[in-house]
Design an enzyme around this catalytic site. Sequence first.
Site, short mmCIF file in Angstrom:
data_model
loop_
_atom_site.label_atom_id
_atom_site.label_comp_id
_atom_site.label_asym_id
_atom_site.label_seq_id
_atom_site.Cartn_x
_atom_site.Cartn_y
_atom_site.Cartn_z
N ASP A 83 0.88 -1.17 0.00
CA ASP A 83 0.00 0.00 0.00
C ASP A 83 0.92 1.21 0.00
O ASP A 83 1.54 1.53 1.01
CB ASP A 83 -0.90 -0.02 1.24
N LYS B 157 2.86 11.55 -3.38
CA LYS B 157 1.88 10.75 -4.15
C LYS B 157 0.90 11.67 -4.88
O LYS B 157 0.39 11.34 -5.94
CB LYS B 157 1.13 9.82 -3.20
MG MG Z 1 -4.42 5.10 2.18
#
Ligand code: MG
Length: 569
Positions: free
Chosen positions: A6, A68
């Site tokens: 993740d 990100k």
């Molecule tokens: Mg997350």
Amino acid sequence: MIIGIDLGTTNSLVAIWRDGKASIIPNALGQHLTPSCVGMDDDGTVLIGEAARARLQTHPHMTAALFKRYMGSERKTQLGKQRFRPEELSSMVLRSLKEDAEAFLGHKVEEAIITVPAYFSDAQRKATRVAGQLAGLKVERLLNEPTAAALAYGIQDTQRETKFLVFDLGGGTFDVSILELFEGVMEVRASAGDNFLGGEDFVSAMVDAFQTRSGMAKAMDKQELTGSQRQRLRDEAERAKRVLSDAPKATMTFMYNGAEFTWELDEEVLANLCEPLMQRLRAPVERALRDATIKASELESVVLAGGATRMPLVRKLVSRMFGRFPQIHLDPDEAIALGAAVQAGLKMRDVALDEVVMTDVAPYSLGIGIARQVGPNDYEGGHFMPIIERNSTVPVSRVENITTIRDFQKELTVKVYQGEARLVSDNIYLGTLHFPIASKKAGEISADVRFTYDVSGVLEAEITVLPSQEKHKLVMSENAGVMTPQEIEQRLAELAELKIHPRDRIENRTLVAQADRLYEQLLGQEREYLAQYVAAFQSVLDKQDPIATRRARESLIQAMQQLDGGSFL
Ligand code: MG
Ligand code: ADP
């Protein structure tokens, strides 16, 4: 061995499938969550995770976070003398997770499944793949985050058809997805969200309220907090926020100009304070339900993901909105990584759960600029006409008809945009088609505008002028901002030159970074006291004696706990 990752905005995790279940692999500090932060140490070595996070405040120009958000763009971040693309920074986080997995498993790891938000565009997905490649990982597949959360909860084992909602509130982003499982295929029916709403906003609200309610604002007399005071107050609010997730009350304390300010708050106070944020959590949920043409009552379950859904306030809101309790038997901040590991497990056992492919959706609406009639002979330009609506399942092809609005218009200009706003000026411009047409009275010439959006995110606009049937075509690839194979090769070689802080020394380095952060926050005698412990610890480190190092580390930790009540962690 395929690992599941993740790669989050705030935190990242790595998990594996072993002994019939998914489990999280701890990092070098023994923690499940690795902050998605990258920094450059004073000697030019790269620091990743908690050590970098601790330096966000002490060395802001040498540290990067939240990258990100910029995946799929050219935006570069300066760290010391070098500049890095978002996928390069992400690759360093991936590299560190890969090493944690290798240390844990005792062998090399070369393949990974990495999760991405459901709304990630093709360019953002490609950048994520490149990040994997730069970290020395073969990206077996990218998995949508909500699908991963569903896999963690075993929803794919449900033999029936089912519709469910994934509610993911992380540090700075909020994602809502509606998924449907039908004949073994899991499909993302709709996704919506808010890219600037997350746990950090609750902290900001608490910081603002603290200043007025503790009386500190008066003492400040319109003075601004320094960066480090502000950070310390944020850390204190973060701590109190977490306390309130487990206890009915929490107290925030802060030293300002030699005076101590305190404020005790409970869940009700927090609820009132955060009411505007709670309101903002509703809109994306409603939008996703509307886009998927599903009523809340038709959902079979609600799955929570993201650390901020640990807040009882958020859980209560979810229960109220859906009239049922959400699924909570997993730690919400681990669900997505665990789901990635489930997918890895399925893959490795060759269970053809490739059917759990989700058909993807177009993440944004795509359309053209048009003029709207605002009076008998009066037109106003700049309006947006969607042709492919957001959340349409891709590939998709749609057509709309347009007509000329001016007499003897000699040419036609069609501008293509992406976005949801009513006016094109608020959407993202993608390209223009411009061509001559026969000079006729207004309305006598019309054209079919066909948009085709394929699975790899390439949009094609084709205009057929009627009645001549003349065709004009424009192909827009979203690939601006994606590195070419040559660029990847070159950067791989350059990144290999970077010195990365060795894993076995990261624990000590992190502690020093945390001590440096605490030092900046302290004053006078306390500073002096801490400085002595840090100096002692560092001199022991240089001697490389493991027992003495452990002892010095323990006394430094004790000193820090004394000074800061343990919240430095
Ligand atoms: Mg997350
Ligand atoms: P992301 O998906 O953005 O990488 P996470 O899912 O790790 O982020 O969530 C991070 C957020 O979760 C932070 O804002 C953090 O404050 C919040 N959080 C983590 N634990 C708790 C807790 N026990 N109570 C309240 N908020 C928490």
